[in-house]
Design an enzyme around this catalytic site. Sequence first.
Site, mmCIF file in Angstrom:
data_model
loop_
_atom_site.group_PDB
_atom_site.id
_atom_site.type_symbol
_atom_site.label_atom_id
_atom_site.label_comp_id
_atom_site.label_asym_id
_atom_site.label_seq_id
_atom_site.Cartn_x
_atom_site.Cartn_y
_atom_site.Cartn_z
ATOM 1 N N LYS A 287 -4.239 5.812 -8.491
ATOM 2 C CA LYS A 287 -2.887 6.574 -7.860
ATOM 3 C C LYS A 287 -2.149 7.077 -9.412
ATOM 4 C CE LYS A 287 1.239 6.644 -5.304
ATOM 5 N NZ LYS A 287 2.159 5.678 -4.074
ATOM 6 N N LYS B 88 -5.334 9.746 -5.752
ATOM 7 C CA LYS B 88 -4.299 10.520 -5.453
ATOM 8 C C LYS B 88 -3.571 10.876 -6.643
ATOM 9 C CE LYS B 88 -0.008 9.726 -2.935
ATOM 10 N NZ LYS B 88 1.024 8.766 -1.855
#
Length: 332
Positions: free
Chosen positions: A202, A256
């Site tokens: 992420k 992400k």
Amino acid sequence: MKPTIAPFPAARPRRMRQSPAIRGLVRENVLSTSDLIWPVFVREGTGVEEPVPSMPGVMRRSVDLIAKAAKEAYDLGIPAICLFPYTEPNLKTEDCAEAWNPDNLSNRAIRAIKDAVPEMAVMTDVALDPYNINGHDGFVVEGEIVNDRTVEALVKMTLAQAEAGADIIGPSDMMDGRIGAMRAALESAGHQRVMILSYAAKYASAFYGPFRDAVGASGALTGDKNTYQMDPANSNEALRMIERDLNEGADMVMIKPGMPYLDICRRTKDTFGVPTYAYQVSGEYAMIQAAVQNGWLDGEKVMMESLMAFKRAGCDGVLTYFAPTVARLLNG
């Protein structure tokens, strides 16, 4: 694999593009409803459905309407839904205790969805930012986001969600060691069947802004998240983080944001061969919707093309706010 092709005119690649039937026969990747995870926002109240201004078409729904929406999504063929709470400001505290309250918004929504449509896989978010008065994914102590104390809190949050009936735990915090701690706690508590879909790579991205609006974290956030989310310049580090999480007990991994990081998706699938997902985040969604509303793009075509990019990059599925619209198109 080295491609082999005869010289022109023996090879005419356009022969394989000449009609929808032929293009379908040679298509390398296929998008289906079973590839979709639908992120939804839950809020307090009854019969409440309010728009998120920075995410056209996205709603915050009360628990009763979340359950109804989950049933409609499942009937469209969407197999999983992911919950994010819009926590009331008075419940945001320094100790983040609402995060593991058995009756918090997320846990009530889990139970409501499971009552309405037991077959729907329910994924949750594990991070402290919806409950933190500072807006961070971890505890803030003298300006530092502390790791180990945060992991202890995340474990409590994980167990509360598992007890409520969650099928998939989604740790989005990027604290060190949290996957191992969560997996050990789930095993000890008898939740061996609960899966972990780790936000393993992420990034500290500027694409999250509309999401923070949706969960009410924008105004609370002090500083940035650069000390725990990944540097957008790094690729090899992502593979190290993913390998670490797999070694600690993650069943699946996520990258992400999505489209700006398709190279990471491809490297992850090629390197580890594990179930790999991407999150088409709020900023990606908002950009497409803004361009569509201005008449600059064909919404349906761009939406479908953007999702096919994830499949082409090796993803097994995508978290996308477009999920119901895509499902309706795929279903004809």
